[in-house]
Design a protein around this motif. Structure first.
Motif, PDB file in Angstrom:
ATOM      1  N   LYS A   9     -18.489 -33.311 -35.008  1.00 29.79           N
ATOM      2  CA  LYS A   9     -17.435 -32.889 -35.929  1.00 29.79           C
ATOM      3  C   LYS A   9     -17.985 -31.964 -36.999  1.00 29.79           C
ATOM      4  O   LYS A   9     -17.362 -30.967 -37.346  1.00 29.79           O
ATOM      5  N   GLY A  10     -19.162 -32.228 -37.488  1.00 27.46           N
ATOM      6  CA  GLY A  10     -19.777 -31.374 -38.505  1.00 27.46           C
ATOM      7  C   GLY A  10     -20.066 -29.977 -37.976  1.00 27.46           C
ATOM      8  O   GLY A  10     -19.833 -28.978 -38.663  1.00 27.46           O
ATOM      9  N   GLU A  11     -20.570 -29.887 -36.747  1.00 24.72           N
ATOM     10  CA  GLU A  11     -20.857 -28.578 -36.147  1.00 24.72           C
ATOM     11  C   GLU A  11     -19.559 -27.806 -35.893  1.00 24.72           C
ATOM     12  O   GLU A  11     -19.490 -26.604 -36.108  1.00 24.72           O
ATOM     13  N   ALA A  12     -18.537 -28.506 -35.420  1.00 27.48           N
ATOM     14  CA  ALA A  12     -17.241 -27.854 -35.171  1.00 27.48           C
ATOM     15  C   ALA A  12     -16.646 -27.342 -36.481  1.00 27.48           C
ATOM     16  O   ALA A  12     -16.120 -26.223 -36.539  1.00 27.48           O
ATOM     17  N   ASP A  13     -16.720 -28.146 -37.539  1.00 34.02           N
ATOM     18  CA  ASP A  13     -16.211 -27.717 -38.842  1.00 34.02           C
ATOM     19  C   ASP A  13     -16.987 -26.509 -39.361  1.00 34.02           C
ATOM     20  O   ASP A  13     -16.405 -25.580 -39.932  1.00 34.02           O
ATOM     21  N   GLN A  14     -18.300 -26.504 -39.153  1.00 33.00           N
ATOM     22  CA  GLN A  14     -19.138 -25.387 -39.595  1.00 33.00           C
ATOM     23  C   GLN A  14     -18.749 -24.104 -38.852  1.00 33.00           C
ATOM     24  O   GLN A  14     -18.627 -23.046 -39.452  1.00 33.00           O
ATOM     25  N   LYS A  15     -18.536 -24.205 -37.534  1.00 30.84           N
ATOM     26  CA  LYS A  15     -18.143 -23.037 -36.745  1.00 30.84           C
ATOM     27  C   LYS A  15     -16.767 -22.533 -37.174  1.00 30.84           C
ATOM     28  O   LYS A  15     -16.540 -21.326 -37.256  1.00 30.84           O
ATOM     29  N   ASP A  16     -15.838 -23.464 -37.440  1.00 31.30           N
ATOM     30  CA  ASP A  16     -14.509 -23.071 -37.909  1.00 31.30           C
ATOM     31  C   ASP A  16     -14.600 -22.348 -39.252  1.00 31.30           C
ATOM     32  O   ASP A  16     -13.927 -21.336 -39.471  1.00 31.30           O
ATOM     33  N   ALA A  17     -15.437 -22.857 -40.151  1.00 28.44           N
ATOM     34  CA  ALA A  17     -15.595 -22.231 -41.461  1.00 28.44           C
ATOM     35  C   ALA A  17     -16.207 -20.838 -41.330  1.00 28.44           C
ATOM     36  O   ALA A  17     -15.761 -19.888 -41.994  1.00 28.44           O
TER      37      ALA A  17
END
Length: 150
Positions: A9-17
């Motif tokens: 979830k952290g990596e996905a949020d980082q990519k989205d940001a």
């Protein structure tokens, strides 16, 4: 057939940001530059104060071509057609001047806020007219009663 593991979830949020930041930068013209582009610093020289002030920078790209190659790769003036070599994005962040107050209000405040402000102004105008007509009606009625009592 091995499937790639799902990102956390952290990596996905980082990519989205990162994607959101890239989109915003592209929208305001601060995206990645072409390999032929270069930033040029702009400055203002104040001769009276003998100082040079930085006024920002502009990204510029210049291609010098032989006439034959330029005729094979047509490009319009600015963003006009044919918009190619290079393809320029549509203008963003510019306010088109018009005498239509509703368009200007919508462009400045956004369509939802503009609709809210228009409704508020209409209500205020209705109350003003109602109050003004009420006062005039009261004056006419009072004058009529005074004349009737004579």
């Amino acid at each position: 057939d091995e499937e790639a593991p799902e990102p956390s979830k952290g990596e996905a949020d980082q990519k989205d940001a990162e994607f959101l930041v890239k989109q915003i930068k592209d929208a305001v013209g601060l995206g990645d530059l072409d390999e032929t582009a270069q930033w040029i610093k702009l400055a203002y020289h104040d001769r009276a104060k003998r100082r040079v002030y930085s006024r920002g920078s502009v990204a510029i790209s210049i291609e010098i071509l032989p006439k034959e190659e330029a005729e094979l790769r047509p490009a319009g003036h600015g963003i006009s057609n044919p918009n190619q070599n290079p393809v320029l994005p549509p203008r963003t962040g510019r306010l088109a001047f018009t005498l239509n107050p509703f368009y200007l209000l919508s462009a400045i405040c956004g369509p939802k806020m503009a609709a809210t402000l228009c409704c508020a102004l209409l209500c205020a105008g209705f109350l003003f007219v109602w109050f003004y007509v009420g006062l005039e009606f009261e004056n006419l009625y009072t004058t009529y009663q005074a004349l009737e009592s004579l």
